[in-house]
Design a protein around this motif. Structure first.
Motif, PDB file in Angstrom:
ATOM      1  N   LYS A 150      78.532 106.286  85.118  1.00  0.00           N
ATOM      2  CA  LYS A 150      77.567 105.289  85.624  1.00  0.00           C
ATOM      3  C   LYS A 150      76.480 105.942  86.496  1.00  0.00           C
ATOM      4  O   LYS A 150      75.288 105.703  86.291  1.00  0.00           O
ATOM      5  N   THR A 151      76.927 106.761  87.461  1.00  0.00           N
ATOM      6  CA  THR A 151      75.949 107.405  88.345  1.00  0.00           C
ATOM      7  C   THR A 151      75.067 108.358  87.551  1.00  0.00           C
ATOM      8  O   THR A 151      73.850 108.425  87.763  1.00  0.00           O
ATOM      9  N   THR A 152      75.682 109.068  86.603  1.00  0.00           N
ATOM     10  CA  THR A 152      74.909 110.002  85.763  1.00  0.00           C
ATOM     11  C   THR A 152      73.815 109.252  85.001  1.00  0.00           C
ATOM     12  O   THR A 152      72.659 109.689  84.968  1.00  0.00           O
ATOM     13  N   ALA A 173      70.145 101.248  92.044  1.00  0.00           N
ATOM     14  CA  ALA A 173      71.065 101.149  93.181  1.00  0.00           C
ATOM     15  C   ALA A 173      72.465 101.540  92.715  1.00  0.00           C
ATOM     16  O   ALA A 173      72.988 100.977  91.752  1.00  0.00           O
ATOM     17  N   ASP A 174      73.045 102.524  93.396  1.00  0.00           N
ATOM     18  CA  ASP A 174      74.354 103.045  92.995  1.00  0.00           C
ATOM     19  C   ASP A 174      75.442 102.499  93.919  1.00  0.00           C
ATOM     20  O   ASP A 174      75.611 102.974  95.036  1.00  0.00           O
ATOM     21  N   GLU A 175      76.154 101.502  93.464  1.00  0.00           N
ATOM     22  CA  GLU A 175      77.195 100.844  94.260  1.00  0.00           C
ATOM     23  C   GLU A 175      76.718 100.622  95.698  1.00  0.00           C
ATOM     24  O   GLU A 175      77.355 101.065  96.652  1.00  0.00           O
ATOM     25  N   PRO A 176      75.594  99.916  95.851  1.00  0.00           N
ATOM     26  CA  PRO A 176      74.958  99.850  97.174  1.00  0.00           C
ATOM     27  C   PRO A 176      75.755  99.065  98.202  1.00  0.00           C
ATOM     28  O   PRO A 176      75.437  99.125  99.383  1.00  0.00           O
TER      29      PRO A 176
HETATM   30 MG   LIG Z   1      79.377 106.805  90.592  1.00  0.00          MG
END
Ligand SMILES: [Mg+2]
Ligand SMILES: Nc1ncnc2c1ncn2[C@@H]1O[C@H](COP(=O)(O)OP(=O)(O)O)[C@@H](O)[C@H]1O
Length: 282
Positions: free
Chosen positions: A42-44, A202-205
């Motif tokens: 997901k982050t990638t 937004a990454d798991e903000p």
């Molecule tokens: Mg991640």
């Protein structure tokens, strides 16, 4: 608002293929949630959209990410303007070691925005957010007659846009590090917005926030989607169900399913998505 098209995107770290041929469109003016178990990429995927991924060692990217038709991986692409256009909000807020005020003024200052340009930026904001109390007229009038008035006003507008103004208006010169984590995350949102992005990643903000602060961020996102394309990585299905319009489910680097959030998150077609939303895999 930009439309993002991801075409045959493959990302690897060294010999590890993390994203396997992802092709999907991200609609503009909506909240798209990227969901999936930890480590699925997901982050990638999120960081591939504005090339932040290139800050990782030994990363290799293939395929295209088109923003309004322009491939961000084009050799001629301007990375600085890309990162300005596509802002990033990380998991944990990380305020700059300076005051609340200076945290917001920082971006506009390094981009050389001043005087009349600040007023233009504010006018643009007002045009985009006619229903929001982003910039009350009385503040605007007084700001024009004070020294540093324009920057004061810009700081106020972004703090309002991030839903933080009322909590900090009496202590703008306080170090930002003294705010609660929930407030720091809204400050980070205000800082992201202050350089005029068109897309917010937004990454798991809300993963480090208490439930009340998390809801405040969710509310801001729902308001902001009128004017920004928002891509949100979330590990909580409940959050995705509350605020996403569109959803992408990743599993072991593959895109298993994507579509309207109501379908993907509540009545998916694919067996793996069913297993994930029912809690069989996590
Ligand atoms: Mg991640
Ligand atoms: N900088 C890196 N170097 C090597 N492997 C990495 C790096 N970052 C992430 N990975 C690996 O890539 C996979 C996907 O990671 P990530 O995109 O962070 O997943 P998620 O955000 O879904 O948890 C994981 O297996 C992770 O260990």
């Amino acid at each position: 608002m930009p439309h993002i098209s991801i075409r045959n995107l493959k990302v690897s770290y060294g010999a590890h293929n993390v994203l396997k041929d992802i092709t999907v469109d991200i609609p503009d003016g909506q909240i798209t949630a990227i969901i999936g178990p930890s480590g699925c990429g997901k982050t990638t995927l999120l960081k591939s959209l504005n090339r932040l991924i290139e800050l990782q060692e030994e990363v290799k990217v293939n395929g295209k990410v088109l923003i309004d038709g322009d491939n961000v991986y084009d050799p001629q692409a301007d990375i600085l303007s890309l990162r300005k256009k596509v802002g990033f909000l990380s998991q944990k807020p990380c305020p700059l070691p300076m005051s609340i005020y200076d945290n917001i003024a920082f971006g506009p200052r390094i981009h050389g925005v001043k005087g009349k340009q600040i007023l233009e930026q504010i006018e643009e904001l007002e045009k985009h957010c006619p229903n929001n109390e982003v910039c009350p007229a009385n503040t605007r009038n007084t700001a024009r007659t004070h020294k540093n008035g324009e920057m004061d006003l810009l700081v106020e507008c972004y703090l309002r846009l991030a839903g933080l103004w009322d909590e900090v208006k009496d202590r703008l010169r306080m170090p930002a590090s003294k705010l609660s984590v929930g407030q720091q995350q809204r400050l980070a949102l205000a800082r992201t917005l202050s350089v005029k992005p068109e897309v917010i990643l937004a990454d798991e903000p809300t993963s480090s926030l208490d439930p009340v602060s998390a809801r405040l961020i969710e509310e801001q996102f729902q308001m902001l989607k009128q004017n920004y394309t928002i891509v949100l990585v979330t590990h909580t299905l409940r959050q995705a169900r509350r605020i996403a319009d569109h959803a992408i489910f990743l599993y072991l680097g593959e895109m298993i399913e994507q579509g309207p959030a109501s379908k993907v998150l509540c009545a998916p077609c694919e067996a793996k998505t069913c297993a994930y939303i029912s809690g069989e895999i996590s």
